[in-house]
Design an enzyme around this catalytic site. Structure first.
Site, PDB file in Angstrom:
ATOM      1  N   GLY A  14       0.822  -1.223   0.000  1.00  0.00           N
ATOM      2  CA  GLY A  14       0.000   0.000   0.000  1.00  0.00           C
ATOM      3  C   GLY A  14       0.845   1.256   0.000  1.00  0.00           C
ATOM      4  N   ILE A  15       2.088   1.158  -0.503  1.00  0.00           N
ATOM      5  CA  ILE A  15       3.002   2.322  -0.472  1.00  0.00           C
ATOM      6  C   ILE A  15       2.504   3.460  -1.361  1.00  0.00           C
ATOM      7  N   THR A  16       1.680   3.131  -2.376  1.00  0.00           N
ATOM      8  CA  THR A  16       1.179   4.185  -3.274  1.00  0.00           C
ATOM      9  C   THR A  16      -0.063   4.879  -2.698  1.00  0.00           C
ATOM     10  N   GLY A  17      -0.548   4.407  -1.547  1.00  0.00           N
ATOM     11  CA  GLY A  17      -1.746   5.000  -0.945  1.00  0.00           C
ATOM     12  C   GLY A  17      -1.407   6.199  -0.076  1.00  0.00           C
ATOM     13  N   ASP A  69       0.701  -8.148  -5.670  1.00  0.00           N
ATOM     14  CA  ASP A  69      -0.730  -7.946  -5.410  1.00  0.00           C
ATOM     15  C   ASP A  69      -1.097  -8.760  -4.184  1.00  0.00           C
ATOM     16  N   LEU A  91      -0.219  -2.183   4.760  1.00  0.00           N
ATOM     17  CA  LEU A  91      -1.203  -1.101   4.602  1.00  0.00           C
ATOM     18  C   LEU A  91      -2.078  -1.285   3.364  1.00  0.00           C
ATOM     19  N   ALA A  93      -4.927  -2.271   0.871  1.00  0.00           N
ATOM     20  CA  ALA A  93      -6.338  -2.662   1.089  1.00  0.00           C
ATOM     21  C   ALA A  93      -7.239  -2.045   0.030  1.00  0.00           C
ATOM     22  N   SER A 138      -8.528  -1.075  11.814  1.00  0.00           N
ATOM     23  CA  SER A 138      -9.342   0.128  11.608  1.00  0.00           C
ATOM     24  C   SER A 138     -10.405   0.304  12.687  1.00  0.00           C
ATOM     25  N   GLU A 140     -13.223   1.171  12.046  1.00  0.00           N
ATOM     26  CA  GLU A 140     -14.468   0.645  11.471  1.00  0.00           C
ATOM     27  C   GLU A 140     -14.864  -0.673  12.144  1.00  0.00           C
ATOM     28  N   TYR A 162     -16.032  -4.570   4.422  1.00  0.00           N
ATOM     29  CA  TYR A 162     -14.677  -4.071   4.715  1.00  0.00           C
ATOM     30  C   TYR A 162     -14.346  -4.272   6.191  1.00  0.00           C
TER      31      TYR A 162
HETATM   32  P1  NAP Z   1      -5.572   4.053   0.412  1.00  0.00           P
HETATM   33  O1  NAP Z   1      -5.127   5.455   0.176  1.00  0.00           O
HETATM   34  O2  NAP Z   1      -6.847   3.580  -0.162  1.00  0.00           O
HETATM   35  O3  NAP Z   1      -4.378   3.105  -0.079  1.00  0.00           O
HETATM   36  C1  NAP Z   1      -4.560   1.721  -0.247  1.00  0.00           C
HETATM   37  C2  NAP Z   1      -3.301   1.128  -0.824  1.00  0.00           C
HETATM   38  O4  NAP Z   1      -3.522  -0.279  -1.013  1.00  0.00           O
HETATM   39  C3  NAP Z   1      -2.916   1.686  -2.211  1.00  0.00           C
HETATM   40  O5  NAP Z   1      -1.520   1.745  -2.304  1.00  0.00           O
HETATM   41  C4  NAP Z   1      -3.452   0.619  -3.155  1.00  0.00           C
HETATM   42  O6  NAP Z   1      -2.785   0.563  -4.403  1.00  0.00           O
HETATM   43  C5  NAP Z   1      -3.149  -0.622  -2.337  1.00  0.00           C
HETATM   44  N1  NAP Z   1      -3.911  -1.786  -2.791  1.00  0.00           N
HETATM   45  C6  NAP Z   1      -5.230  -1.886  -3.015  1.00  0.00           C
HETATM   46  N2  NAP Z   1      -5.561  -3.104  -3.452  1.00  0.00           N
HETATM   47  C7  NAP Z   1      -4.402  -3.806  -3.511  1.00  0.00           C
HETATM   48  C8  NAP Z   1      -4.065  -5.122  -3.928  1.00  0.00           C
HETATM   49  N3  NAP Z   1      -4.994  -5.977  -4.356  1.00  0.00           N
HETATM   50  N4  NAP Z   1      -2.772  -5.503  -3.866  1.00  0.00           N
HETATM   51  C9  NAP Z   1      -1.808  -4.646  -3.446  1.00  0.00           C
HETATM   52  N5  NAP Z   1      -2.064  -3.371  -3.057  1.00  0.00           N
HETATM   53  C10 NAP Z   1      -3.344  -2.966  -3.097  1.00  0.00           C
HETATM   54  O7  NAP Z   1      -5.648   3.754   1.988  1.00  0.00           O
HETATM   55  P2  NAP Z   1      -5.010   4.577   3.215  1.00  0.00           P
HETATM   56  O8  NAP Z   1      -5.966   5.620   3.646  1.00  0.00           O
HETATM   57  O9  NAP Z   1      -3.608   4.921   2.889  1.00  0.00           O
HETATM   58  O10 NAP Z   1      -5.042   3.443   4.336  1.00  0.00           O
HETATM   59  C11 NAP Z   1      -3.939   2.542   4.501  1.00  0.00           C
HETATM   60  C12 NAP Z   1      -4.406   1.315   5.268  1.00  0.00           C
HETATM   61  O11 NAP Z   1      -4.925   1.690   6.537  1.00  0.00           O
HETATM   62  C13 NAP Z   1      -5.512   0.517   4.596  1.00  0.00           C
HETATM   63  O12 NAP Z   1      -5.319  -0.835   4.913  1.00  0.00           O
HETATM   64  C14 NAP Z   1      -6.775   1.016   5.270  1.00  0.00           C
HETATM   65  O13 NAP Z   1      -7.784   0.038   5.204  1.00  0.00           O
HETATM   66  C15 NAP Z   1      -6.267   1.229   6.671  1.00  0.00           C
HETATM   67  N6  NAP Z   1      -6.938   2.262   7.468  1.00  0.00           N
HETATM   68  C16 NAP Z   1      -7.126   3.505   6.952  1.00  0.00           C
HETATM   69  C17 NAP Z   1      -7.695   4.501   7.743  1.00  0.00           C
HETATM   70  C18 NAP Z   1      -7.893   5.887   7.206  1.00  0.00           C
HETATM   71  O14 NAP Z   1      -8.671   6.641   7.802  1.00  0.00           O
HETATM   72  N7  NAP Z   1      -7.202   6.285   6.147  1.00  0.00           N
HETATM   73  C19 NAP Z   1      -8.071   4.197   9.055  1.00  0.00           C
HETATM   74  C20 NAP Z   1      -7.858   2.903   9.549  1.00  0.00           C
HETATM   75  C21 NAP Z   1      -7.263   1.945   8.763  1.00  0.00           C
HETATM   76  P3  NAP Z   1      -3.224   1.504  -5.657  1.00  0.00           P
HETATM   77  O15 NAP Z   1      -2.566   2.837  -5.402  1.00  0.00           O
HETATM   78  O16 NAP Z   1      -2.682   0.773  -6.811  1.00  0.00           O
HETATM   79  O17 NAP Z   1      -4.718   1.597  -5.621  1.00  0.00           O
HETATM   80  O1  G4F Z   2     -14.834   9.250   4.274  1.00  0.00           O
HETATM   81  P1  G4F Z   2     -15.559   7.974   4.440  1.00  0.00           P
HETATM   82  O2  G4F Z   2     -15.847   7.193   3.203  1.00  0.00           O
HETATM   83  O3  G4F Z   2     -14.749   7.131   5.493  1.00  0.00           O
HETATM   84  P2  G4F Z   2     -15.149   5.889   6.431  1.00  0.00           P
HETATM   85  O4  G4F Z   2     -16.316   5.155   5.924  1.00  0.00           O
HETATM   86  O5  G4F Z   2     -15.219   6.402   7.828  1.00  0.00           O
HETATM   87  O6  G4F Z   2     -13.874   4.940   6.264  1.00  0.00           O
HETATM   88  C1  G4F Z   2     -12.556   5.461   6.332  1.00  0.00           C
HETATM   89  O7  G4F Z   2     -12.108   5.426   7.664  1.00  0.00           O
HETATM   90  C2  G4F Z   2     -11.984   4.100   8.218  1.00  0.00           C
HETATM   91  C3  G4F Z   2     -11.501   4.275   9.661  1.00  0.00           C
HETATM   92  O8  G4F Z   2     -12.621   4.451  10.507  1.00  0.00           O
HETATM   93  C4  G4F Z   2     -10.998   3.322   7.395  1.00  0.00           C
HETATM   94  F1  G4F Z   2     -10.829   2.079   7.929  1.00  0.00           F
HETATM   95  C5  G4F Z   2     -11.500   3.223   5.963  1.00  0.00           C
HETATM   96  O9  G4F Z   2     -10.525   2.542   5.176  1.00  0.00           O
HETATM   97  C6  G4F Z   2     -11.674   4.624   5.394  1.00  0.00           C
HETATM   98  O10 G4F Z   2     -10.413   5.222   5.295  1.00  0.00           O
HETATM   99  O11 G4F Z   2     -16.976   8.247   5.159  1.00  0.00           O
HETATM  100  C7  G4F Z   2     -17.060   8.941   6.393  1.00  0.00           C
HETATM  101  C8  G4F Z   2     -18.509   9.239   6.697  1.00  0.00           C
HETATM  102  C9  G4F Z   2     -19.433   8.018   6.570  1.00  0.00           C
HETATM  103  O12 G4F Z   2     -20.324   7.998   7.659  1.00  0.00           O
HETATM  104  C10 G4F Z   2     -20.210   8.259   5.284  1.00  0.00           C
HETATM  105  O13 G4F Z   2     -21.509   7.685   5.275  1.00  0.00           O
HETATM  106  O14 G4F Z   2     -18.995  10.177   5.738  1.00  0.00           O
HETATM  107  C11 G4F Z   2     -20.281   9.774   5.291  1.00  0.00           C
HETATM  108  N1  G4F Z   2     -20.528  10.347   3.954  1.00  0.00           N
HETATM  109  C12 G4F Z   2     -21.534  11.212   3.669  1.00  0.00           C
HETATM  110  N2  G4F Z   2     -21.522  11.495   2.349  1.00  0.00           N
HETATM  111  C13 G4F Z   2     -19.854  10.066   2.830  1.00  0.00           C
HETATM  112  C14 G4F Z   2     -20.490  10.803   1.813  1.00  0.00           C
HETATM  113  N3  G4F Z   2     -18.779   9.285   2.589  1.00  0.00           N
HETATM  114  C15 G4F Z   2     -18.307   9.234   1.308  1.00  0.00           C
HETATM  115  N4  G4F Z   2     -17.217   8.495   1.046  1.00  0.00           N
HETATM  116  N5  G4F Z   2     -18.907   9.929   0.276  1.00  0.00           N
HETATM  117  C16 G4F Z   2     -20.001  10.724   0.469  1.00  0.00           C
HETATM  118  O15 G4F Z   2     -20.517  11.321  -0.460  1.00  0.00           O
END
Ligand code: NAP
Ligand code: G4F
Length: 354
Positions: A14-17, A69, A91, A93, A138, A140, A162
């Site tokens: 997930g380095i590109t994320g 992958d 990371l 996902a 997470s 979540e 998820y």
């Molecule tokens: P993100 O921006 O969506 O990045 C996800 C990364 O996973 C990207 O590099 C993506 O590659 C890669 N990926 C997706 N499918 C893959 C596959 N099949 N094989 C290999 N790589 C794959 O997510 P993030 O916000 O950085 O979050 C990082 C991690 O923390 C995730 O596991 C997420 O579920 C978890 N998390 C996030 C939050 C949050 O609020 N951001 C909170 C709690 C946990 P591409 O660039 O090619 O798409």
């Molecule tokens: O920004 P969201 O899509 O993030 P969500 O669902 O909280 O998930 C993110 O945080 C998680 C950690 O708690 C990670 F594990 C997960 O990978 C991801 O990074 O939505 C936040 C809230 C939700 O309640 C959603 O229903 O915003 C509400 N929302 C309202 N309108 C919307 C929208 N969400 C999205 N994406 N798009 C809308 O138009």
């Protein structure tokens, strides 16, 4: 320069994320050699790490990318055994909750089985050398919350494919720690955001729209549930906590959060206010963005991380909104300028009969 971690190697899926890119920067700054797993795509997907990949100070070979992958266990094991990392950060996902309702099995394959494939690869490496493992768990997983605020001991009640997949990965991480003595930690991270956040997550969707509307590039913003509340922190602060977990004497699980919760509507108000607009004039509800099951309220208690890791978030909610709006405003201004240049070129061509 003499770095205390110059002999350390890390592997990041997930380095590109969003978070992967900040973590790579953080580890490179500490002197690590960083290896990253990237997916082959028909378009470039390294936009978030190009600046470090091309940085002359990062080279030679301090940042190495490998095609792989999370659905391909053999390939992942090859990468892990070839690179022999001291630390693995899983990371990668399919991280979008709403999308996981449309693609449940794919999400489970990447998020749940993907984590298991990485744990298995780490277990194989551990036969030859010690390795430490970080799993991106997470908030979540708390879903329909059992208590407020949520802490490490709060019962999980996941509300999406998820979140269910993340619960599986969480328990497997604990299981590999207990069964195989793997140094494996779960970071239970609450929402973290930044200018690098994907544009379909709600914070970035709002900051992109507010600034594009301000610059005359967009008219409306369509959203789902505005009353959901989240504990939003800054991604740049959260990657340090991941690293700290792997530097402890014992592997444990930690909640990482700010302890404050705000509604989507509060985020909207602040973002539109920053660009001098009233959100009510531009926002409409679209049922397409509602979820079959919603997580209404998340707020974390990170006191264990504060005490044991010495970690605290540095960026307030208000400052986070400012950082994101300001970065997107610059993007929108550039887009508007680009559009004007295009228009005037077209006007000139029309005037000259071209
Ligand atoms: P993100 O921006 O969506 O990045 C996800 C990364 O996973 C990207 O590099 C993506 O590659 C890669 N990926 C997706 N499918 C893959 C596959 N099949 N094989 C290999 N790589 C794959 O997510 P993030 O916000 O950085 O979050 C990082 C991690 O923390 C995730 O596991 C997420 O579920 C978890 N998390 C996030 C939050 C949050 O609020 N951001 C909170 C709690 C946990 P591409 O660039 O090619 O798409
Ligand atoms: O920004 P969201 O899509 O993030 P969500 O669902 O909280 O998930 C993110 O945080 C998680 C950690 O708690 C990670 F594990 C997960 O990978 C991801 O990074 O939505 C936040 C809230 C939700 O309640 C959603 O229903 O915003 C509400 N929302 C309202 N309108 C919307 C929208 N969400 C999205 N994406 N798009 C809308 O138009």
């Amino acid at each position: 320069m003499n770095h205390p971690f110059a002999d350390r190697r890390a592997l990041i899926t997930g380095i590109t994320g969003q978070a992967g890119s900040y973590l790579a920067e953080f580890l490179l700054d500490k002197g690590y050699e960083v290896h990253g797993v990237i997916r082959r795509a028909s378009t470039f997907n390294t936009g978030r790490i190009d600046h470090i990949y091309q940085d002359p100070h990062t080279q030679p070979r301090r940042l190495v990318l490998h095609y792989g992958d999370l659905c391909d266990g053999g390939g992942l094991t090859d990468i892990v055994l070839k690179t022999e990392p001291d630390e693995i950060y899983n990371l990668g996902a399919q991280s979008h909750v709403r999308v996981s309702f449309d693609q449940p099995l794919y999400t489970v394959d990447v998020v749940a089985a993907g984590a298991m494939r990485m744990l298995e690869a780490a277990r194989q490496l551990q036969r030859h050398k010690e390795v430490r493992f970080y799993q991106a768990s997470s908030s979540e997983m708390f879903g329909k919350v059992d208590e407020v605020p949520q802490r490490e001991t709060t019962r999980f009640h996941p509300r999406s494919p998820y979140a269910c997949a993340k619960v599986f990965a969480f328990h497997q991480t604990v299981n590999y720690r207990e069964a195989y003595d793997l140094f494996a930690c779960n970071g239970i991270l609450f929402n973290h955001e930044s200018p690098r956040r994907g544009e379909t997550f709600v914070t970035r969707k709002i900051t992109r729209a507010a600034t594009r509307i301000r610059e005359g590039l967009q008219e409306k913003l369509y959203l789902g549930n505005l009353s959901a509340k989240r504990d939003w922190g800054y991604a740049g602060d959260y990657v340090e906590a991941m690293w700290l977990m792997l530097q402890q004497d014992r592997p444990e699980d930690y909640v990482i959060a700010t302890g404050e919760s705000h509604s989507v509507q509060e985020f909207l108000e602040l973002a539109f206010e920053r660009v001098g607009l009233d959100w009510r004039e531009y926002v409409e509800t679209d049922p397409r963005y509602l979820r079959p099951a919603e997580v209404d309220l998340l707020v974390g208690d990170a006191s264990k991380a504060r005490k044991q890791l010495g970690w605290t978030p540095a960026t307030s909610f208000e400052r986070l909104v400012e950082i994101m709006v300001d970065a997107d405003w610059e993007l929108a201004r550039n887009e508007a300028a680009e559009e004007n240049r295009g228009t005037s070129a077209a006007d000139r061509a029309a005037e000259s009969g071209g």
